[in-house]
Design a protein around this motif. Structure first.
Motif, PDB file in Angstrom:
ATOM      1  N   ARG A 167       0.826  -1.219   0.000  1.00 15.33           N
ATOM      2  CA  ARG A 167       0.000   0.000   0.000  1.00 15.33           C
ATOM      3  C   ARG A 167       0.862   1.271   0.000  1.00 15.33           C
ATOM      4  NH1 ARG A 167      -5.074  -1.090   0.635  1.00 15.33           N
ATOM      5  NH2 ARG A 167      -5.733   0.794   1.710  1.00 15.33           N
ATOM      6  N   VAL A 168       1.761   1.311  -0.998  1.00 21.67           N
ATOM      7  CA  VAL A 168       2.776   2.359  -1.006  1.00 21.67           C
ATOM      8  C   VAL A 168       2.155   3.759  -1.078  1.00 21.67           C
ATOM      9  CG1 VAL A 168       4.722   3.312  -2.309  1.00 21.67           C
ATOM     10  CG2 VAL A 168       4.550   0.845  -1.957  1.00 21.67           C
ATOM     11  N   LEU A 169       1.355   4.027  -2.121  1.00 19.23           N
ATOM     12  CA  LEU A 169       0.805   5.395  -2.229  1.00 19.23           C
ATOM     13  C   LEU A 169      -0.252   5.687  -1.162  1.00 19.23           C
ATOM     14  CD1 LEU A 169       0.759   6.171  -6.066  1.00 19.23           C
ATOM     15  CD2 LEU A 169       2.476   6.733  -4.346  1.00 19.23           C
ATOM     16  N   PRO A 170      -1.134   4.720  -0.827  1.00 17.57           N
ATOM     17  CA  PRO A 170      -2.067   5.031   0.276  1.00 17.57           C
ATOM     18  C   PRO A 170      -1.329   5.483   1.550  1.00 17.57           C
ATOM     19  CG  PRO A 170      -2.806   3.082  -0.862  1.00 17.57           C
ATOM     20  CD  PRO A 170      -1.475   3.442  -1.469  1.00 17.57           C
ATOM     21  N   ARG A 171      -0.155   4.878   1.815  1.00 13.00           N
ATOM     22  CA  ARG A 171       0.603   5.291   3.008  1.00 13.00           C
ATOM     23  C   ARG A 171       1.263   6.652   2.797  1.00 13.00           C
ATOM     24  NH1 ARG A 171       4.931   2.938   3.705  1.00 13.00           N
ATOM     25  NH2 ARG A 171       4.900   1.341   2.097  1.00 13.00           N
ATOM     26  N   LEU A 172       1.953   6.791   1.651  1.00 14.05           N
ATOM     27  CA  LEU A 172       2.733   8.022   1.439  1.00 14.05           C
ATOM     28  C   LEU A 172       1.846   9.246   1.226  1.00 14.05           C
ATOM     29  CD1 LEU A 172       5.568   6.683  -0.927  1.00 14.05           C
ATOM     30  CD2 LEU A 172       5.742   7.204   1.511  1.00 14.05           C
ATOM     31  N   LEU A 173       0.655   9.042   0.658  1.00 12.37           N
ATOM     32  CA  LEU A 173      -0.211  10.190   0.335  1.00 12.37           C
ATOM     33  C   LEU A 173      -1.395  10.321   1.294  1.00 12.37           C
ATOM     34  CD1 LEU A 173      -0.360   9.836  -3.586  1.00 12.37           C
ATOM     35  CD2 LEU A 173       1.245  11.163  -2.215  1.00 12.37           C
ATOM     36  N   ASP A 174      -1.348   9.551   2.360  1.00 13.15           N
ATOM     37  CA  ASP A 174      -2.412   9.595   3.367  1.00 13.15           C
ATOM     38  C   ASP A 174      -3.792   9.307   2.753  1.00 13.15           C
ATOM     39  OD1 ASP A 174      -3.598   9.887   5.799  1.00 13.15           O
ATOM     40  OD2 ASP A 174      -3.798  12.070   5.652  1.00 13.15           O
ATOM     41  N   LEU A 175      -3.873   8.214   2.010  1.00 11.31           N
ATOM     42  CA  LEU A 175      -5.146   7.857   1.363  1.00 11.31           C
ATOM     43  C   LEU A 175      -5.881   6.737   2.097  1.00 11.31           C
ATOM     44  CD1 LEU A 175      -3.882   7.707  -2.355  1.00 11.31           C
ATOM     45  CD2 LEU A 175      -4.986   9.635  -1.198  1.00 11.31           C
ATOM     46  N   GLU A 176      -5.292   6.212   3.159  1.00  4.47           N
ATOM     47  CA  GLU A 176      -5.908   5.074   3.860  1.00  4.47           C
ATOM     48  C   GLU A 176      -7.258   5.473   4.447  1.00  4.47           C
ATOM     49  OE1 GLU A 176      -4.680   2.029   4.153  1.00  4.47           O
ATOM     50  OE2 GLU A 176      -2.480   2.138   4.169  1.00  4.47           O
ATOM     51  N   LYS A 177      -8.207   4.538   4.364  1.00  6.34           N
ATOM     52  CA  LYS A 177      -9.532   4.762   4.967  1.00  6.34           C
ATOM     53  C   LYS A 177      -9.937   3.445   5.635  1.00  6.34           C
ATOM     54  CE  LYS A 177     -13.628   4.735   2.736  1.00  6.34           C
ATOM     55  NZ  LYS A 177     -14.550   5.021   1.646  1.00  6.34           N
ATOM     56  N   SER A 178     -10.615   3.512   6.787  1.00  9.88           N
ATOM     57  CA  SER A 178     -11.007   2.235   7.416  1.00  9.88           C
ATOM     58  C   SER A 178     -12.061   1.559   6.564  1.00  9.88           C
ATOM     59  CB  SER A 178     -11.619   2.425   8.792  1.00  9.88           C
ATOM     60  OG  SER A 178     -11.032   3.454   9.445  1.00  9.88           O
ATOM     61  N   SER A 179     -11.974   0.247   6.508  1.00 12.28           N
ATOM     62  CA  SER A 179     -12.967  -0.515   5.755  1.00 12.28           C
ATOM     63  C   SER A 179     -14.278  -0.520   6.540  1.00 12.28           C
ATOM     64  CB  SER A 179     -12.470  -1.947   5.572  1.00 12.28           C
ATOM     65  OG  SER A 179     -13.510  -2.753   5.111  1.00 12.28           O
ATOM     66  N   GLU A 180     -15.383  -0.542   5.780  1.00 15.19           N
ATOM     67  CA  GLU A 180     -16.679  -0.584   6.483  1.00 15.19           C
ATOM     68  C   GLU A 180     -17.100  -2.017   6.811  1.00 15.19           C
ATOM     69  OE1 GLU A 180     -19.731  -0.475   2.830  1.00 15.19           O
ATOM     70  OE2 GLU A 180     -19.022   1.518   3.471  1.00 15.19           O
ATOM     71  N   LEU A 181     -16.230  -2.984   6.462  1.00 14.99           N
ATOM     72  CA  LEU A 181     -16.568  -4.375   6.752  1.00 14.99           C
ATOM     73  C   LEU A 181     -16.175  -4.730   8.191  1.00 14.99           C
ATOM     74  CD1 LEU A 181     -15.390  -5.922   3.362  1.00 14.99           C
ATOM     75  CD2 LEU A 181     -17.723  -5.421   4.078  1.00 14.99           C
ATOM     76  N   LEU A 182     -16.632  -5.881   8.639  1.00 17.01           N
ATOM     77  CA  LEU A 182     -16.342  -6.316  10.003  1.00 17.01           C
ATOM     78  C   LEU A 182     -14.842  -6.584  10.175  1.00 17.01           C
ATOM     79  CD1 LEU A 182     -19.188  -8.982  10.179  1.00 17.01           C
ATOM     80  CD2 LEU A 182     -19.096  -6.852  11.512  1.00 17.01           C
ATOM     81  N   ASN A 183     -14.363  -6.543  11.405  1.00 17.45           N
ATOM     82  CA  ASN A 183     -12.956  -6.868  11.661  1.00 17.45           C
ATOM     83  C   ASN A 183     -12.766  -8.375  11.644  1.00 17.45           C
ATOM     84  OD1 ASN A 183     -11.979  -4.304  11.908  1.00 17.45           O
ATOM     85  ND2 ASN A 183     -12.405  -4.183  14.104  1.00 17.45           N
TER      86      ASN A 183
END
Ligand code: FAD
Length: 414
Positions: A167-183
């Motif tokens: 998850r290179v760009l999601p980490r570097l560009l702050d694109l991460e979002k929590s999944s709406e699915l169960l843990n």
């Protein structure tokens, strides 16, 4: 420090990166793939869907795969206690492939990259992307570190981030979002399947339902090795104590159907644990980049959709980049994001409804409704963009509605 100029830099040489590279190279673009590991390397994601055969075929990667004699997957079996639900991909609503493979990914991914290398695609192994800078026009300068710790720069007009859980760009560009699915979490390994029964029973991919949130996968390979993995709520999996081997052994005992087959069978490697595996992002593209495969989104392994989304998104991203580099207009929101989200949404409904129990009601209901079965089978084969299928078009309400009817029928008969 050297600087290299390319049209497209692809981060990661999994199926997503390989499909994108194959397409772009065929179009005559200058492509570079940077891969952190040396192949072959282990990665999970071994049960494919028929839909991804379309992608490998389109980018001419099917023939090299056919030579590997992987176990053919022409359906899938779901078990729940004594109940059985079998899907046969030849009996589905949507036209398209009715088979695919069960693959050890180390071999599968290396077959793809070997083929690309023979075609002249530039793939650098054991090189890791550690930083990316974009200018206002979307041109990028990417810093790559090799195994000796040396740093080089690649300038690119576009970056395809196919780095999977990296998850290179999601980490570097702050694109991460929590999944709406169960843990949900998972623990898995490979075994030499010494007690494998002869024929269909031995090689059928099977999902053994332990309870609403908990299930076991059994994915036999043609080599005689079988992948086994346990999935459950993070809380439940964390309640097991000891080493990862001890935990998986204890979990296998909960399967009435498989506990004997895998009793005392040696694990080929220390079981790997992945906690809270579902991933999401705030956006799938930006100026000069696009996210594909697991780097963009991962839902759940229950319907084996990961590799198929990885190749679907990679092929589409590669086509749109080609179009854009030919100076044609691309509406990334509509042509990429909306399209991908449509398919993801369908599978997300099925995953959610699996864990609410509604979908399990449909799967195990007897007598089976052959029409409904064909329509659901198309979804399970990965044909989730076919709106002639009511179970695609009306996915939000249809699974729930049919489950409700089953409940009412049951109430009436009691
Ligand atoms: P990957 O195959 O993960 O490839 C990404 C590559 O990027 C890797 O080789 C990595 O080394 C490289 N990389 C990472 N960081 C960097 C960096 N900084 N620089 C350079 N390279 C980098 N999917 C299925 O289809 N079927 C299944 O049965 C299935 N089971 C699953 C079970 C579990 C428990 C989980 C968690 C997932 C499962 N999946 C399954 C999903 C599947 O693993 C992924 O969807 C699939 O591997 C995605 O392919 P990809 O090409 O996007 O990424």
């Amino acid at each position: 420090m050297s600087v290299e100029n390319v049209d497209v830099l692809i981060i990661g040489a999994g199926p997503s990166g390989s499909v994108a590279a194959s397409y772009l190279h065929k179009k005559g673009l200058k492509v570079k793939v940077v891969e952190k590991n040396l192949f072959p390397r282990f990665v999970i994601g071994e049960s494919l869907l028929p839909r991804c055969m379309d992608h490998f075929e389109e980018v001419e990667l099917l023939d090299c795969l056919k030579k590997r004699d992987y176990e053919v997957k022409d359906g899938a079996r779901f078990l729940r206690g004594d109940e059985v639900c079998n899907f046969d991909f030849s009996k589905k609503h949507t036209k398209g492939w009715d088979w695919t493979w069960q693959v050890p990914r180390a071999d599968f991914d290396k077959t793809l990259t070997d083929e690309l290398i023979t075609r002249g695609v530039d793939i650098s192994f054991e090189e890791e992307v550690i930083a990316v800078d974009f200018n206002e026009d979307g041109f990028s300068e990417t810093t790559i570190k090799n195994k000796l710790g040396e740093r080089n720069t690649v300038s690119a007009k576009y970056i395809i981030d196919s780095s999977g859980y990296g998850r290179v760009l999601p980490r570097l560009l702050d694109l991460e979002k929590s999944s709406e699915l169960l843990n949900q979490s998972s623990i898995f390994t490979h075994v030499k399947d010494i007690n494998r029964p002869e024929g269909w029973e031995g090689t059928r991919i099977t999902f053994d339902v332990i309870d609403l949130r908990t299930w076991l996968w059994v994915i036999p390979f043609s080599s005689g090795v079988t992948s086994i993995g346990y999935v459950g709520s993070t809380e439940f999996l964390e309640s097991f104590k000891g080493t990862s081997s001890e935990k998986l052994k204890a979990m296998l005992k909960l399967s009435n159907y498989y506990s004997e087959r895998f009793e005392g069978v040696e694990f080929q490697f220390k079981p790997i644990e992945i906690s809270n595996y579902s991933k999401s992002v705030k956006q799938l593209y930006g100026k000069g980049y696009v996210l594909t495969g697991n780097s963009a989104e991962f839902l759940d392994p229950v319907f084996s959709s990961g590799v198929t989304f990885a190749t679907e998104s990679a092929l589409l991203a590669a086509k749109l980049i080609t179009k854009s580099l030919q100076k044609k207009t691309v509406d990334w929101e509509v042509e990429y994001s909306d399209y991908m989200k449509k398919g993801v949404d369908v599978f997300a409904t099925y995953v959610k409804e699996w864990y609410t129990g509604n979908l399990q009601k449909l799967f195990f209901h007897k007598p089976e409704n052959p029409e409904i079965k064909k329509q659901i089978c198309s979804v399970l084969a990965g044909y989730v963009w076919d709106e002639t299928n009511p179970f695609v078009k009306n996915h939000h309400r249809l699974v729930k509605a049919v489950a409700h009817v089953i409940d009412m029928e049951k109430e009436k008969s009691e």
